[in-house]
Design an enzyme around this catalytic site. Structure first.
Site, PDB file in Angstrom:
ATOM      1  N   HIS A 304      40.911  33.773  34.432  1.00 53.88           N
ATOM      2  CA  HIS A 304      40.090  33.401  35.578  1.00 53.88           C
ATOM      3  C   HIS A 304      40.976  32.731  36.608  1.00 53.88           C
ATOM      4  O   HIS A 304      41.885  31.980  36.237  1.00 53.88           O
ATOM      5  CB  HIS A 304      38.971  32.439  35.146  1.00 53.88           C
ATOM      6  N   ASP A 361      32.189  36.966  31.194  1.00 53.89           N
ATOM      7  CA  ASP A 361      31.943  38.393  30.966  1.00 53.89           C
ATOM      8  C   ASP A 361      32.301  38.839  29.553  1.00 53.89           C
ATOM      9  O   ASP A 361      31.899  39.919  29.129  1.00 53.89           O
ATOM     10  CB  ASP A 361      32.738  39.230  31.973  1.00 53.89           C
TER      11      ASP A 361
HETATM   12  N1  ACO Z   1      45.123  40.137  30.222  1.00 55.53           N
HETATM   13  C1  ACO Z   1      46.468  40.051  30.188  1.00 55.53           C
HETATM   14  N2  ACO Z   1      47.185  39.350  31.083  1.00 55.53           N
HETATM   15  C2  ACO Z   1      46.512  38.716  32.052  1.00 55.53           C
HETATM   16  C3  ACO Z   1      45.104  38.760  32.141  1.00 55.53           C
HETATM   17  C4  ACO Z   1      44.408  39.497  31.175  1.00 55.53           C
HETATM   18  N3  ACO Z   1      43.082  39.584  31.198  1.00 55.53           N
HETATM   19  N4  ACO Z   1      44.702  38.035  33.196  1.00 55.53           N
HETATM   20  C5  ACO Z   1      45.814  37.552  33.762  1.00 55.53           C
HETATM   21  N5  ACO Z   1      46.917  37.968  33.074  1.00 55.53           N
HETATM   22  C6  ACO Z   1      48.306  37.606  33.357  1.00 55.53           C
HETATM   23  C7  ACO Z   1      48.891  38.454  34.482  1.00 55.53           C
HETATM   24  O1  ACO Z   1      49.482  39.619  33.976  1.00 55.53           O
HETATM   25  C8  ACO Z   1      49.884  37.494  35.071  1.00 55.53           C
HETATM   26  O2  ACO Z   1      51.021  37.449  34.250  1.00 55.53           O
HETATM   27  P1  ACO Z   1      52.494  37.141  34.835  1.00 55.53           P
HETATM   28  O3  ACO Z   1      52.368  35.858  35.615  1.00 55.53           O
HETATM   29  O4  ACO Z   1      53.340  37.013  33.610  1.00 55.53           O
HETATM   30  O5  ACO Z   1      52.847  38.310  35.705  1.00 55.53           O
HETATM   31  C9  ACO Z   1      49.183  36.142  34.971  1.00 55.53           C
HETATM   32  O6  ACO Z   1      48.306  36.260  33.842  1.00 55.53           O
HETATM   33  C10 ACO Z   1      48.367  35.752  36.189  1.00 55.53           C
HETATM   34  O7  ACO Z   1      47.549  36.841  36.528  1.00 55.53           O
HETATM   35  P2  ACO Z   1      46.955  37.047  37.982  1.00 55.53           P
HETATM   36  O8  ACO Z   1      46.385  38.423  38.074  1.00 55.53           O
HETATM   37  O9  ACO Z   1      47.958  36.625  38.998  1.00 55.53           O
HETATM   38  O10 ACO Z   1      45.810  35.975  37.954  1.00 55.53           O
HETATM   39  P3  ACO Z   1      44.616  35.914  38.947  1.00 55.53           P
HETATM   40  O11 ACO Z   1      44.179  34.518  39.018  1.00 55.53           O
HETATM   41  O12 ACO Z   1      44.943  36.604  40.221  1.00 55.53           O
HETATM   42  O13 ACO Z   1      43.537  36.849  38.202  1.00 55.53           O
HETATM   43  C11 ACO Z   1      41.723  37.690  37.023  1.00 55.53           C
HETATM   44  C12 ACO Z   1      42.379  36.454  37.645  1.00 55.53           C
HETATM   45  C13 ACO Z   1      41.594  38.797  38.089  1.00 55.53           C
HETATM   46  C14 ACO Z   1      40.330  37.330  36.568  1.00 55.53           C
HETATM   47  C15 ACO Z   1      42.585  38.193  35.838  1.00 55.53           C
HETATM   48  O14 ACO Z   1      42.683  37.177  34.866  1.00 55.53           O
HETATM   49  C16 ACO Z   1      42.058  39.491  35.225  1.00 55.53           C
HETATM   50  O15 ACO Z   1      42.399  40.576  35.702  1.00 55.53           O
HETATM   51  N6  ACO Z   1      41.205  39.376  34.140  1.00 55.53           N
HETATM   52  C17 ACO Z   1      40.607  40.550  33.549  1.00 55.53           C
HETATM   53  C18 ACO Z   1      39.375  40.974  34.369  1.00 55.53           C
HETATM   54  C19 ACO Z   1      38.225  39.990  34.207  1.00 55.53           C
HETATM   55  O16 ACO Z   1      37.869  39.592  33.097  1.00 55.53           O
HETATM   56  N7  ACO Z   1      37.618  39.641  35.348  1.00 55.53           N
HETATM   57  C20 ACO Z   1      36.443  38.751  35.379  1.00 55.53           C
HETATM   58  C21 ACO Z   1      36.794  37.435  36.044  1.00 55.53           C
HETATM   59  S1  ACO Z   1      35.470  36.337  36.018  1.00 55.53           S
HETATM   60  C22 ACO Z   1      34.398  36.905  37.181  1.00 55.53           C
HETATM   61  O17 ACO Z   1      34.738  37.365  38.253  1.00 55.53           O
HETATM   62  C23 ACO Z   1      33.018  36.871  36.846  1.00 55.53           C
END
Ligand code: ACO
Length: 426
Positions: A304, A361
């Protein structure tokens, strides 16, 4: 006395005021930065950018706190109804008995959908995603419900129409796509009871309302009702800042919510868990794939932008999963897989180092499945829940004397000036 931070650039020092929120969070006010320095700030994904001051929702991602108008989310989920939470978010205070009765009457009065709108449903191709349909239908409401005289009357009617009709539209689309008779809203049923009845009642099998299912749905909607400046809410505020009508601003919010990184994650989680179960994929391999940077796969329902600890909503949702499945005597293999996957991930150094925990979720789809909601309608359920938050945020932005058209800037990185090349010379 206002605090300031000093910005030193070349031989000059600039003083920028600090804004402090009621919970002590601080922001540097850069509204005069370009005027003072000729520079703008750059913040990809707005991770460090505040877009507004807001008195609606407080969240602390480090401590796992979420409150609507000061009330902790767990207390609201335990004691309140979705209708009451909607009132609280939009009006700022919990309603008195008289106020909630008036609000219910208004919701009931606006629960029907113009009959001509039914024909729209038949015009969408069968494979259309319900979120695309919902976004279009909500936008179309503006054409069906013209402006009422009197600003307050118009606003109250629009708010009631949206909250009440979104539920009728969602249930109607389900019935029409199944080729079933549309079920109309009933004045004797509560908000959640009405939705369930419109979804599942048929002329040959009357729907029996189960208070535990009603409670599960109400908690689901309460947990989704607001989450400060997330992607879809920011879309509502941004689109609304052009002073477009509320229906169109909400339609934009629905479109933004559809994405799998935002509201669409609840559907993506169930699809991921189903795939694991059906193909019997070892959970260690799933976690390995999620950690592999050369693979675009992410563990859906994990991570998140704001929460760097356990999402407070997930705790409530996980408990609700256990409660409703036990009550309905359902054994869902997806819940077993979800729990086992969580156990592996939260003890894995990659997930620990990246502060990745299950978000709402991760478990919400399992509750919706148990209630009988089809997977492609999960994000629609999120939209029904988030609607009062979108409305409250839009209303707050309209009432804000400092509010301006939202118009971010950019740093241009394209070609510098060049002469036009005629087509025969290219
Ligand atoms: N699985 C594996 N790695 C992840 C995940 C994940 N679900 N989420 C983040 N990471 C990693 C990224 O690869 C990144 O790694 P790095 O720094 O080594 O390159 C780091 O964590 C940060 O990720 P970002 O994408 O920069 O984080 P951001 O804050 O932009 O993203 C998000 C948040 C979009 C929710 C992300 O965690 C994600 O894609 N999760 C999966 C989708 C999801 O569950 N979305 C629902 C969110 S809650 C909502 O909107 C209701």
């Amino acid at each position: 006395m206002t605090e300031h931070v000093k910005l030193i650039w070349q031989d000059k020092t600039f003083e920028l005021p600090v804004i402090t929120g009621s919970e002590g969070e601080k922001a540097i006010d850069i509204s005069k930065l370009r005027q003072m320095t000729g520079m703008i700030t750059m913040d990809s994904g707005f991770a460090n950018t505040g877009s507004c001051k807001s008195a609606i929702t407080f969240m602390d991602g480090e401590r796992g706190i979420l409150r609507y108008r000061g009330y902790p989310i767990d207390e609201l989920a335990e004691h309140s109804s979705f209708r009451e939470v909607a009132y609280l978010l939009i009006n700022g205070e919990l309603p008195t008995r008289k106020q909630i009765t008036r609000f219910s009457v208004l919701l009931n009065d606006h629960s029907l959908v113009h009959e001509d709108m039914r024909s729209f449903f038949g015009s969408f191709p069968r494979a259309s995603h319900p979120m695309g349909i919902l976004s279009s239908m909500v936008n179309a409401l503006k054409s069906f419900y013209p402006y009422l005289e009197g600003e307050e009357e118009e606003l109250n009617a629009t708010v009631a129409r949206l909250i009440s009709k979104i539920r009728t539209l969602a249930a109607m689309s389900y019935k029409i796509f199944r080729g079933h008779t549309v079920v109309y809203p009933r004045p004797d049923l509560s908000y959640c009871e009405n939705f369930l009845n419109m979804m599942f009642d048929t002329p040959v099998r009357p729907y029996e309302i189960d208070p535990d299912i009603v409670q599960a749905l109400s908690v689901f909607l309460i947990l989704h009702a607001d989450h400060e400046q997330n992607c879809s809410t920011s879309a509502v505020r941004l689109v609304g800042s052009g002073r477009v009508n509320l229906y169109s601003a909400i339609s934009a919010g629905i479109a933004a919510l559809w994405g799998p990184l935002h509201g669409g994650a609840n559907q993506a989680v169930i699809e991921m868990l189903t795939n694991i179960v059906e193909k019997d994929i070892p959970l260690k391999d799933v976690v390995l794939r999620a950690k592999d940077k050369s693979d675009p796969f992410r563990l859906m329902g994990f991570g998140h932008r704001v929460y760097k600890t356990y999402d407070p909503r997930t705790k409530i949702m996980k408990k609700m999963c256990d409660r409703i499945l036990t009550k309905l005597n359902i054994h869902d293999p997806l819940l077993d897989v979800a729990k086992a996957l969580e156990e592996i991930a939260v003890n894995d150094s990659y997930f620990i180092d990246h502060n990745l925990y299950p978000n709402i979720d991760f478990y919400s789809g399992i509750v919706l499945r148990a209630i009988g909601i089809p997977t492609n309608m999960f994000t629609v359920m999120f939209a029904i829940g988030r609607l009062p938050g979108w409305i409250a945020q839009w209303k707050e932005s309209m009432d804000d004397p400092e509010w301006r058209l939202n118009r971010p800037r950019q740093i241009y990185t394209g070609p510098t000036k060049r002469a036009y090349v005629p087509i025969e010379e290219r």
